[in-house]
Each structure stands twice: as structure tokens, then as C-alpha cells.
Motif scaffolding. Structure first.
Motif, PDB file in Angstrom:
ATOM      1  N   LEU A   1      -4.768 -18.508  -1.270  1.00  0.00           N
ATOM      2  CA  LEU A   1      -5.578 -17.467  -0.637  1.00  0.00           C
ATOM      3  C   LEU A   1      -6.607 -16.913  -1.624  1.00  0.00           C
ATOM      4  CD1 LEU A   1      -5.885 -15.248   1.703  1.00  0.00           C
ATOM      5  CD2 LEU A   1      -4.466 -13.866   0.206  1.00  0.00           C
ATOM      6  N   SER A   2      -7.823 -16.697  -1.168  1.00  0.00           N
ATOM      7  CA  SER A   2      -8.847 -15.971  -1.927  1.00  0.00           C
ATOM      8  C   SER A   2      -9.191 -14.734  -1.121  1.00  0.00           C
ATOM      9  CB  SER A   2     -10.101 -16.824  -2.114  1.00  0.00           C
ATOM     10  OG  SER A   2      -9.831 -17.924  -2.953  1.00  0.00           O
ATOM     11  N   HIS A   3      -9.477 -13.628  -1.830  1.00  0.00           N
ATOM     12  CA  HIS A   3      -9.803 -12.396  -1.114  1.00  0.00           C
ATOM     13  C   HIS A   3     -10.371 -11.354  -2.063  1.00  0.00           C
ATOM     14  CE1 HIS A   3      -5.650 -10.326  -1.915  1.00  0.00           C
ATOM     15  NE2 HIS A   3      -6.016 -11.077  -2.913  1.00  0.00           N
ATOM     16  N   TRP A   4     -10.847 -10.257  -1.450  1.00  0.00           N
ATOM     17  CA  TRP A   4     -11.277  -9.076  -2.193  1.00  0.00           C
ATOM     18  C   TRP A   4     -10.976  -7.856  -1.348  1.00  0.00           C
ATOM     19  CZ3 TRP A   4     -15.519  -5.975  -0.628  1.00  0.00           C
ATOM     20  CH2 TRP A   4     -16.308  -6.497   0.397  1.00  0.00           C
ATOM     21  N   TRP A   5     -10.902  -6.687  -1.998  1.00  0.00           N
ATOM     22  CA  TRP A   5     -10.514  -5.437  -1.346  1.00  0.00           C
ATOM     23  C   TRP A   5     -11.562  -4.356  -1.618  1.00  0.00           C
ATOM     24  CZ3 TRP A   5      -5.025  -4.735   0.097  1.00  0.00           C
ATOM     25  CH2 TRP A   5      -4.233  -5.850  -0.144  1.00  0.00           C
ATOM     26  N   VAL A   6     -11.722  -3.446  -0.666  1.00  0.00           N
ATOM     27  CA  VAL A   6     -12.612  -2.301  -0.846  1.00  0.00           C
ATOM     28  C   VAL A   6     -11.971  -1.071  -0.211  1.00  0.00           C
ATOM     29  CG1 VAL A   6     -13.969  -2.844   1.244  1.00  0.00           C
ATOM     30  CG2 VAL A   6     -14.974  -1.406  -0.561  1.00  0.00           C
ATOM     31  N   ASN A   7     -12.081   0.063  -0.898  1.00  0.00           N
ATOM     32  CA  ASN A   7     -11.572   1.315  -0.340  1.00  0.00           C
ATOM     33  C   ASN A   7     -12.721   1.986   0.401  1.00  0.00           C
ATOM     34  OD1 ASN A   7     -10.619   3.835   0.292  1.00  0.00           O
ATOM     35  ND2 ASN A   7      -9.736   4.243  -1.713  1.00  0.00           N
ATOM     36  N   GLU A   8     -12.687   1.911   1.733  1.00  0.00           N
ATOM     37  CA  GLU A   8     -13.710   2.535   2.571  1.00  0.00           C
ATOM     38  C   GLU A   8     -13.283   3.923   3.033  1.00  0.00           C
ATOM     39  OE1 GLU A   8     -13.981  -0.596   5.503  1.00  0.00           O
ATOM     40  OE2 GLU A   8     -15.612  -1.559   4.401  1.00  0.00           O
TER      41      GLU A   8
ATOM     42  N   THR B   1       0.873  -1.170   0.000  1.00  0.00           N
ATOM     43  CA  THR B   1       0.000   0.000   0.000  1.00  0.00           C
ATOM     44  C   THR B   1       0.912   1.222   0.000  1.00  0.00           C
ATOM     45  OG1 THR B   1      -1.663  -1.213   1.246  1.00  0.00           O
ATOM     46  CG2 THR B   1      -1.883   1.185   1.209  1.00  0.00           C
ATOM     47  N   VAL B   2       0.869   1.969  -1.081  1.00  0.00           N
ATOM     48  CA  VAL B   2       1.745   3.132  -1.252  1.00  0.00           C
ATOM     49  C   VAL B   2       1.153   4.355  -0.562  1.00  0.00           C
ATOM     50  CG1 VAL B   2       2.822   4.676  -2.947  1.00  0.00           C
ATOM     51  CG2 VAL B   2       2.667   2.217  -3.413  1.00  0.00           C
ATOM     52  N   SER B   3      -0.145   4.570  -0.770  1.00  0.00           N
ATOM     53  CA  SER B   3      -0.812   5.702  -0.123  1.00  0.00           C
ATOM     54  C   SER B   3      -2.278   5.375   0.082  1.00  0.00           C
ATOM     55  CB  SER B   3      -0.644   6.984  -0.945  1.00  0.00           C
ATOM     56  OG  SER B   3      -1.252   6.852  -2.215  1.00  0.00           O
ATOM     57  N   GLY B   4      -2.896   6.109   0.989  1.00  0.00           N
ATOM     58  CA  GLY B   4      -4.281   5.843   1.347  1.00  0.00           C
ATOM     59  C   GLY B   4      -4.362   4.619   2.232  1.00  0.00           C
ATOM     60  N   GLN B   5      -5.542   4.049   2.294  1.00  0.00           N
ATOM     61  CA  GLN B   5      -5.739   2.795   3.009  1.00  0.00           C
ATOM     62  C   GLN B   5      -6.796   1.991   2.294  1.00  0.00           C
ATOM     63  OE1 GLN B   5      -6.930   4.028   6.982  1.00  0.00           O
ATOM     64  NE2 GLN B   5      -9.039   3.464   6.571  1.00  0.00           N
ATOM     65  N   ILE B   6      -6.762   0.678   2.506  1.00  0.00           N
ATOM     66  CA  ILE B   6      -7.710  -0.209   1.835  1.00  0.00           C
ATOM     67  C   ILE B   6      -8.013  -1.376   2.765  1.00  0.00           C
ATOM     68  CG2 ILE B   6      -5.924  -1.532   0.612  1.00  0.00           C
ATOM     69  CD1 ILE B   6      -8.067  -1.220  -1.850  1.00  0.00           C
ATOM     70  N   THR B   7      -9.235  -1.878   2.682  1.00  0.00           N
ATOM     71  CA  THR B   7      -9.677  -2.978   3.545  1.00  0.00           C
ATOM     72  C   THR B   7      -9.723  -4.261   2.735  1.00  0.00           C
ATOM     73  OG1 THR B   7     -10.971  -1.448   4.884  1.00  0.00           O
ATOM     74  CG2 THR B   7     -11.525  -3.784   5.057  1.00  0.00           C
ATOM     75  N   GLU B   8      -9.107  -5.297   3.285  1.00  0.00           N
ATOM     76  CA  GLU B   8      -9.057  -6.600   2.632  1.00  0.00           C
ATOM     77  C   GLU B   8      -9.942  -7.581   3.393  1.00  0.00           C
ATOM     78  OE1 GLU B   8      -5.806 -10.121   1.579  1.00  0.00           O
ATOM     79  OE2 GLU B   8      -5.257  -8.513   2.977  1.00  0.00           O
ATOM     80  N   HIS B   9     -10.689  -8.383   2.643  1.00  0.00           N
ATOM     81  CA  HIS B   9     -11.481  -9.478   3.187  1.00  0.00           C
ATOM     82  C   HIS B   9     -10.866 -10.750   2.617  1.00  0.00           C
ATOM     83  CE1 HIS B   9     -14.718  -6.832   4.681  1.00  0.00           C
ATOM     84  NE2 HIS B   9     -14.310  -6.068   3.679  1.00  0.00           N
ATOM     85  N   ARG B  10     -10.271 -11.596   3.503  1.00  0.00           N
ATOM     86  CA  ARG B  10      -9.554 -12.778   3.009  1.00  0.00           C
ATOM     87  C   ARG B  10     -10.095 -14.069   3.586  1.00  0.00           C
ATOM     88  NH1 ARG B  10      -3.291 -13.106   4.204  1.00  0.00           N
ATOM     89  NH2 ARG B  10      -3.253 -11.249   2.933  1.00  0.00           N
ATOM     90  N   SER B  11      -9.900 -15.131   2.819  1.00  0.00           N
ATOM     91  CA  SER B  11     -10.434 -16.447   3.180  1.00  0.00           C
ATOM     92  C   SER B  11      -9.785 -17.042   4.422  1.00  0.00           C
ATOM     93  CB  SER B  11     -10.266 -17.416   2.006  1.00  0.00           C
ATOM     94  OG  SER B  11      -8.899 -17.556   1.658  1.00  0.00           O
ATOM     95  N   THR B  12      -8.684 -16.492   4.873  1.00  0.00           N
ATOM     96  CA  THR B  12      -7.954 -17.041   6.018  1.00  0.00           C
ATOM     97  C   THR B  12      -8.065 -16.172   7.263  1.00  0.00           C
ATOM     98  OG1 THR B  12      -5.944 -15.935   5.287  1.00  0.00           O
ATOM     99  CG2 THR B  12      -6.275 -18.205   4.531  1.00  0.00           C
ATOM    100  N   CYS B  13      -9.014 -15.232   7.259  1.00  0.00           N
ATOM    101  CA  CYS B  13      -9.139 -14.308   8.385  1.00  0.00           C
ATOM    102  C   CYS B  13     -10.615 -14.004   8.624  1.00  0.00           C
ATOM    103  CB  CYS B  13      -8.364 -13.028   8.080  1.00  0.00           C
ATOM    104  SG  CYS B  13      -8.222 -11.905   9.481  1.00  0.00           S
ATOM    105  N   THR B  14     -11.068 -14.097   9.858  1.00  0.00           N
ATOM    106  CA  THR B  14     -12.476 -13.888  10.173  1.00  0.00           C
ATOM    107  C   THR B  14     -12.837 -12.423  10.367  1.00  0.00           C
ATOM    108  OG1 THR B  14     -12.080 -14.223  12.540  1.00  0.00           O
ATOM    109  CG2 THR B  14     -12.665 -16.173  11.233  1.00  0.00           C
ATOM    110  N   ALA B  15     -11.850 -11.528  10.284  1.00  0.00           N
ATOM    111  CA  ALA B  15     -12.096 -10.084  10.412  1.00  0.00           C
ATOM    112  C   ALA B  15     -11.431  -9.369   9.236  1.00  0.00           C
ATOM    113  CB  ALA B  15     -11.516  -9.565  11.726  1.00  0.00           C
ATOM    114  N   PRO B  16     -11.975  -8.243   8.815  1.00  0.00           N
ATOM    115  CA  PRO B  16     -11.322  -7.479   7.751  1.00  0.00           C
ATOM    116  C   PRO B  16      -9.946  -6.982   8.209  1.00  0.00           C
ATOM    117  CG  PRO B  16     -13.546  -6.655   8.170  1.00  0.00           C
ATOM    118  CD  PRO B  16     -13.221  -7.623   9.259  1.00  0.00           C
TER     119      PRO B  16
END
Length: 148
Positions: free
Chosen positions: A125-132, A95-110
Motif C-alpha cells: 500500500l502507498s498513501h498519505w494523510w492530511v489533517n483537515e 486514531t487516538v483523538s481527532g480525525q485525519i484523512t487518508e489518501h491511499r493507492s487502493t481507494c478512489t475516495a479519501p
């Protein structure tokens, strides 16, 4: 305090300090576990993805059909990098700048990734990301990719 006791106390403090912190960009302590990611988004939204460099690994080290590539992703506020897998496609994301939230198959919390964090993506690993956040998130992604 006797030197022996002081040395022992310092060694214990150092060992405890080194053993406890979580790595930036990893699953929070106590939250590792299987996560189905049901209803994860399947389409990108508000993302630009630009390849900024690639190396043909067939010519370079005898791994035909693979590239080592680096991409620059810019994820706008509300933007989504949809659900995808890293089975047979390891990657490191900075992550170079800003912040982003990852939802991953190996973690029960973002996982919230801040500027300077690195995410290791491998082993199926499976996952998706969202910029909140309220500003674009800029990411550098280096992966071993199928294709030329």
C-alpha cells in the motif's frame, strides 16, 4: 408467526446485518480501486513523530535487521504525513483523538479516520494523510520496520 419462520427470519436478518457494514477506517463501499495519487505531498508538515517503544526482532524471533516499533504521531490542523509505501513494512495505525484523512493507492475516495478507527497498512500500500480538521490528530502507529 410459526417458530420455524421466526427463526428463519432472525437468521436472515443476522446474516444480512453481519455481511453489510464496512469496517471503520476502510475504503468506503464501492470505492475500492487503483488510485495513482499524482501530486501527493512528499514532505512532512506539522507532524511530530516519537518512537515510544521498539523490540529488536532479530534477538526476539530471528528476524535480523527488523524492529517492531510503536510511534506516537501528532498531526496539527493542516499537517501532512507525506506519501510513503508499506511494501515490506506492515503497520496498524490507531486514531487516538481527532480525525485525519487518508489518501491511499487502493481507494478512489479519501478515507476519514475518526478516534477509535484502525487502519491496516500492508501488501505494498502507498498513501498519505492530511489533517483537515480543527484539532490535532493523535495516532499510534505500530509497524515492522527495517533498521535498529
Amino acid at each position: 408467526m410459526p417458530i420455524k419462520s421466526l427463526a428463519g427470519a432472525l437468521a436472515l436478518a443476522a446474516a444480512t446485518t453481519l455481511a453489510t457494514p464496512a469496517l471503520a477506517g476502510e475504503c468506503p463501499a464501492g470505492k475500492a480501486g487503483s488510485h495513482s495519487l499524482a501530486n501527493a505531498p512528499t514532505m512532512p508538515k506539522g507532524v511530530t513523530d516519537t518512537v515510544i517503544g521498539a523490540i529488536d526482532l532479530g534477538a526476539e524471533i530471528g528476524v535480523p535487521g527488523r524492529q517492531l516499533r510503536t510511534r506516537r504521531l501528532v498531526v496539527q490542523p493542516g499537517g501532512v504525513v507525506p506519501m510513503h509505501s508499506h511494501a515490506d513494512r506492515p503497520a496498524l495505525i490507531v486514531t487516538v483523538s481527532g480525525q485525519i484523512t487518508e489518501h491511499r493507492s487502493t481507494c478512489t475516495a479519501p478515507i476519514v479516520h475518526h478516534a477509535g478507527d484502525i487502519s491496516r497498512e500492508a501488501e505494498g500500500l502507498s498513501h498519505w494523510w492530511v489533517n483537515e480538521g480543527s484539532e490535532p490528530a493523535v495516532l499510534l502507529s505500530s509497524d515492522v520496520f527495517h533498521g535498529q
